[in-house]
Motif scaffolding. Structure first.
Motif, PDB file in Angstrom:
ATOM      1  N   GLY A 157       0.782  -1.195  -0.046  1.00 40.47           N
ATOM      2  CA  GLY A 157       0.182   0.164  -0.152  1.00 40.47           C
ATOM      3  C   GLY A 157       0.769   1.287  -0.113  1.00 40.47           C
ATOM      4  O   GLY A 157       0.983   2.127  -0.850  1.00 40.47           O
ATOM      5  N   PRO A 158       1.547   1.419   0.848  1.00 38.78           N
ATOM      6  CA  PRO A 158       2.585   2.743   1.118  1.00 38.78           C
ATOM      7  C   PRO A 158       3.621   2.801  -0.075  1.00 38.78           C
ATOM      8  O   PRO A 158       3.772   4.090  -0.742  1.00 38.78           O
ATOM      9  CB  PRO A 158       3.446   2.716   2.232  1.00 38.78           C
ATOM     10  CG  PRO A 158       3.241   1.155   3.101  1.00 38.78           C
ATOM     11  CD  PRO A 158       1.834   0.781   2.316  1.00 38.78           C
ATOM     12  N   PHE A 159       4.053   1.614  -0.620  1.00 42.86           N
ATOM     13  CA  PHE A 159       4.676   1.749  -1.851  1.00 42.86           C
ATOM     14  C   PHE A 159       4.144   2.191  -3.147  1.00 42.86           C
ATOM     15  O   PHE A 159       4.708   2.921  -3.991  1.00 42.86           O
ATOM     16  CB  PHE A 159       5.627   0.231  -1.951  1.00 42.86           C
ATOM     17  CG  PHE A 159       6.507   0.065  -1.191  1.00 42.86           C
ATOM     18  CD1 PHE A 159       7.498   0.823  -0.869  1.00 42.86           C
ATOM     19  CD2 PHE A 159       6.930  -1.231  -0.914  1.00 42.86           C
ATOM     20  CE1 PHE A 159       8.583   0.752   0.085  1.00 42.86           C
ATOM     21  CE2 PHE A 159       7.929  -1.648  -0.233  1.00 42.86           C
ATOM     22  CZ  PHE A 159       8.961  -0.561   0.547  1.00 42.86           C
ATOM     23  N   SER A 160       2.793   1.798  -3.153  1.00 42.54           N
ATOM     24  CA  SER A 160       1.871   2.173  -4.452  1.00 42.54           C
ATOM     25  C   SER A 160       1.435   3.669  -4.226  1.00 42.54           C
ATOM     26  O   SER A 160       1.224   4.354  -5.006  1.00 42.54           O
ATOM     27  CB  SER A 160       0.494   1.274  -4.211  1.00 42.54           C
ATOM     28  OG  SER A 160       0.946  -0.121  -4.504  1.00 42.54           O
ATOM     29  N   ILE A 161       1.581   4.097  -3.024  1.00 42.96           N
ATOM     30  CA  ILE A 161       1.164   5.601  -2.844  1.00 42.96           C
ATOM     31  C   ILE A 161       2.194   6.493  -2.672  1.00 42.96           C
ATOM     32  O   ILE A 161       2.484   7.434  -3.413  1.00 42.96           O
ATOM     33  CB  ILE A 161       0.499   5.845  -1.637  1.00 42.96           C
ATOM     34  CG1 ILE A 161      -1.062   4.889  -1.437  1.00 42.96           C
ATOM     35  CG2 ILE A 161      -0.120   7.301  -1.206  1.00 42.96           C
ATOM     36  CD1 ILE A 161      -1.903   4.836  -0.277  1.00 42.96           C
ATOM     37  N   ASP A 162       3.272   6.281  -1.748  1.00 44.07           N
ATOM     38  CA  ASP A 162       4.116   7.058  -1.409  1.00 44.07           C
ATOM     39  C   ASP A 162       5.288   7.263  -2.559  1.00 44.07           C
ATOM     40  O   ASP A 162       6.080   8.120  -2.725  1.00 44.07           O
ATOM     41  CB  ASP A 162       4.990   7.052   0.017  1.00 44.07           C
ATOM     42  CG  ASP A 162       3.865   6.898   1.019  1.00 44.07           C
ATOM     43  OD1 ASP A 162       2.709   7.540   0.880  1.00 44.07           O
ATOM     44  OD2 ASP A 162       3.890   6.365   1.916  1.00 44.07           O
ATOM     45  N   ALA A 163       5.726   6.134  -3.161  1.00 44.38           N
ATOM     46  CA  ALA A 163       7.004   6.179  -4.021  1.00 44.38           C
ATOM     47  C   ALA A 163       7.050   6.826  -5.211  1.00 44.38           C
ATOM     48  O   ALA A 163       7.755   7.370  -5.742  1.00 44.38           O
ATOM     49  CB  ALA A 163       7.204   4.560  -4.434  1.00 44.38           C
ATOM     50  N   TYR A 164       5.946   7.271  -5.751  1.00 46.55           N
ATOM     51  CA  TYR A 164       5.544   7.765  -7.156  1.00 46.55           C
ATOM     52  C   TYR A 164       5.268   9.293  -6.930  1.00 46.55           C
ATOM     53  O   TYR A 164       5.213   9.835  -7.833  1.00 46.55           O
ATOM     54  CB  TYR A 164       4.762   7.060  -8.089  1.00 46.55           C
ATOM     55  CG  TYR A 164       3.229   7.388  -7.688  1.00 46.55           C
ATOM     56  CD1 TYR A 164       2.670   7.827  -8.751  1.00 46.55           C
ATOM     57  CD2 TYR A 164       2.414   7.289  -6.842  1.00 46.55           C
ATOM     58  CE1 TYR A 164       1.193   8.044  -8.935  1.00 46.55           C
ATOM     59  CE2 TYR A 164       1.131   7.637  -6.852  1.00 46.55           C
ATOM     60  CZ  TYR A 164       0.585   8.030  -7.788  1.00 46.55           C
ATOM     61  OH  TYR A 164      -0.847   8.339  -7.910  1.00 46.55           O
ATOM     62  N   LEU A 165       5.197   9.740  -5.543  1.00 44.09           N
ATOM     63  CA  LEU A 165       4.732  10.900  -5.375  1.00 44.09           C
ATOM     64  C   LEU A 165       5.776  11.894  -5.738  1.00 44.09           C
ATOM     65  O   LEU A 165       5.422  13.125  -6.463  1.00 44.09           O
ATOM     66  CB  LEU A 165       4.332  11.351  -3.764  1.00 44.09           C
ATOM     67  CG  LEU A 165       3.325  10.843  -3.191  1.00 44.09           C
ATOM     68  CD1 LEU A 165       3.338  11.014  -1.788  1.00 44.09           C
ATOM     69  CD2 LEU A 165       1.835  11.086  -3.993  1.00 44.09           C
ATOM     70  N   PRO A 223       6.772   3.797   4.330  1.00 42.30           N
ATOM     71  CA  PRO A 223       6.541   5.055   4.348  1.00 42.30           C
ATOM     72  C   PRO A 223       7.636   6.092   4.187  1.00 42.30           C
ATOM     73  O   PRO A 223       7.641   7.100   3.578  1.00 42.30           O
ATOM     74  CB  PRO A 223       5.310   5.539   5.366  1.00 42.30           C
ATOM     75  CG  PRO A 223       4.765   4.027   5.881  1.00 42.30           C
ATOM     76  CD  PRO A 223       5.977   3.196   5.675  1.00 42.30           C
ATOM     77  N   ALA A 224       8.631   5.495   4.887  1.00 36.58           N
ATOM     78  CA  ALA A 224       9.744   6.454   5.117  1.00 36.58           C
ATOM     79  C   ALA A 224      10.507   6.190   4.019  1.00 36.58           C
ATOM     80  O   ALA A 224      11.127   7.147   3.273  1.00 36.58           O
ATOM     81  CB  ALA A 224      10.612   5.999   6.357  1.00 36.58           C
ATOM     82  N   ILE A 225      10.953   5.040   3.623  1.00 34.73           N
ATOM     83  CA  ILE A 225      11.742   4.794   2.327  1.00 34.73           C
ATOM     84  C   ILE A 225      11.266   4.840   0.999  1.00 34.73           C
ATOM     85  O   ILE A 225      11.896   5.106   0.210  1.00 34.73           O
ATOM     86  CB  ILE A 225      12.315   3.424   2.462  1.00 34.73           C
ATOM     87  CG1 ILE A 225      11.624   2.450   2.249  1.00 34.73           C
ATOM     88  CG2 ILE A 225      13.274   3.385   3.754  1.00 34.73           C
ATOM     89  CD1 ILE A 225      12.094   0.981   2.225  1.00 34.73           C
ATOM     90  N   ALA A 226       9.703   4.895   0.822  1.00 35.89           N
ATOM     91  CA  ALA A 226       9.264   4.665  -0.371  1.00 35.89           C
ATOM     92  C   ALA A 226       9.435   6.203  -1.141  1.00 35.89           C
ATOM     93  O   ALA A 226       9.989   6.046  -2.370  1.00 35.89           O
ATOM     94  CB  ALA A 226       7.666   4.475  -0.386  1.00 35.89           C
TER      95      ALA A 226
END
Length: 429
Positions: free
Chosen positions: A45-53, A170-173
């Protein structure tokens, strides 16, 4: 209606996990290993949201899309996620926890590869929806697996352990996303996530246990599902206790969804500097989960939740006061996120388990409904609240404070309602 298994105020004692059915040979995991695997599933979930911001400007330029169209790739994901989490748990109650997770990983891998290959923002919407309908299986079914195997303090400790490990994502994404965009391009973010998903699927095939034997599975038919969802969504206590977690998440996600506007426009940060927001946020999640892990079994869930609210309310009070008189600046405009997430992570295990135990025979379905409420709030925040408030850091501070106060009000209402029902000798929930 079923009465709750235990009052909110009683201490929670650990129990040993139940024996696992083994339909085929599986290398069994320790509690720490299971927590790591479930956390890795939750990280989708967080990889899908935060990584591409950090890649929003590049996506907008390459796909010739407007800023709103790119923003709506996040909204499409969140809405699909919210709609499908209603079904992950019910499907796992009927067909088994392991089967649903493995199938969801296949769908997620296909959707992620499709995102990497998208030739227009409209194709990106479609594949983001595929990601959304599958990404929530790990979170929802993982909670049910924990409650299948453990009870009370032991379950709370394992939930907090999952949160501690999960908080790395969420920190590393966004940091990884920023680096990938800098050295490669936005498509490489989705390709890397696809590789991670395939590896995770292989590991789940080898190690993820099935915790619902066939003789204990629930029927998957319209009548039973209607009765189950009707009982859950008709429960006042379910809405109050699940609403606590949903409001806390909304307060956190308001800043996550607003990061592409807040960080560059109000704080002058570039794509590789998103860590200014995410490091204190995730540090609070990690240390709050660690504190919750240590508190489990040593105090009641009700007291633990009160401690969490103390930190959350202190954080939003400082944030609103600072931005009422001073302009946005580092580190003060992001420092409060450590204390906000620290408090919300202390609250989450107790509030989650109290809601799950309202309907112990359909925990998977309850977990789905919990996640639906939380994710629906995330979609509303991303699609409506964040665009309305991201023009001002003070407005964001006031919005987060509003969510925190709503969370306190829901918890207090649940406590009063429960006491009154018990006093009157009525059945719960």
């Amino acid at each position: 209606m079923l009465p709750p298994t235990e009052p909110d105020d009683l201490p929670k004692d650990p129990v040993m996990p139940v024996p696992l059915p083994t339909p085929h040979k599986i290398a069994m995991l320790s509690a720490g290993g299971l927590a790591t695997l479930l956390a890795a599933l939750s990280m989708l979930g967080p990889f899908s949201i935060d990584a591409y911001l950090p890649a929003f400007p590049q996506i907008r330029a390459e796909l010739n899309a407007s800023a709103l169209e790119v923003q709506q790739t996040l909204t499409a994901y969140m809405l699909a996620f919210a709609g499908m989490v209603l079904w992950h748990g019910a499907l796992s109650d009927a067909f088994g926890r392991r089967n649903i997770i493995l199938f969801a990983l296949v769908v997620f891998a296909i959707g992620t590869f499709g995102c990497a290959a998208a030739s227009s923002v409209h194709y990106l919407w479609v594949f983001r929806i595929m990601q959304g309908v599958s990404a929530g299986a790990g979170v929802v079914v993982g909670r049910a697996i924990i409650r299948d195997l453990y009870s009370d303090a032991a379950a709370a400790r394992l939930l907090s352990m999952v949160t501690m490990i999960f908080s790395i994502a969420p920190a590393i994404a966004p940091v990884l996303g920023g680096w990938i965009v800098t050295f490669f391009d936005w498509r490489a973010i989705f390709l890397a996530l696809c590789v991670y998903t395939v590896a995770l699927g292989w590991f789940c095939w080898k190690h993820l246990p099935e915790t619902v034997p066939k003789e204990k599975r629930q029927p998957f038919n319209p009548r039973f599902l209607a009765q189950s969802y009707g009982a859950i969504f008709g429960s006042f206590l379910f809405h109050m206790k699940s609403g606590v977690v949903a409001m806390n998440f909304a307060g956190l996600f308001l800043y996550i969804a607003s990061a592409p506007v807040m960080l560059p426009e109000h704080l002058g940060l570039g794509p590789s500097q998103f860590a200014w927001l995410f490091v204190p946020t995730v540090s609070g999640i990690f240390l709050g989960a660690l504190a919750a892990n240590r508190m489990a079994g040593k105090m009641t869930f009700a007291r633990q939740i009160r401690v969490g609210f103390f930190f959350m309310l202190g954080a939003v009070t400082f944030n609103v006061t600072y931005h009422s008189f001073l302009p946005p600046s580092l580190p003060w405009s992001v420092a409060h996120m450590f204390f906000f997430t620290f408090g919300s992570s202390i609250i989450a295990p107790g509030a989650t388990l109290l809601a799950l135990d309202l309907f112990p025979h359909i925990r998977g379905t309850v977990a789905s409904c919990q996640s639906f409420m939380t994710t629906l709030m995330g979609a509303i925040v991303a699609g409506v609240v964040s665009p309305m408030l991201s023009h001002s850091v003070l407005a964001l501070a006031l919005g987060q404070a509003g969510f925190a106060l709503l969370s306190v009000a829901l918890w207090a209402t649940a406590r009063r309602y429960r006491r009154r029902k018990i006093r009157d000798g009525e059945m719960l929930p």
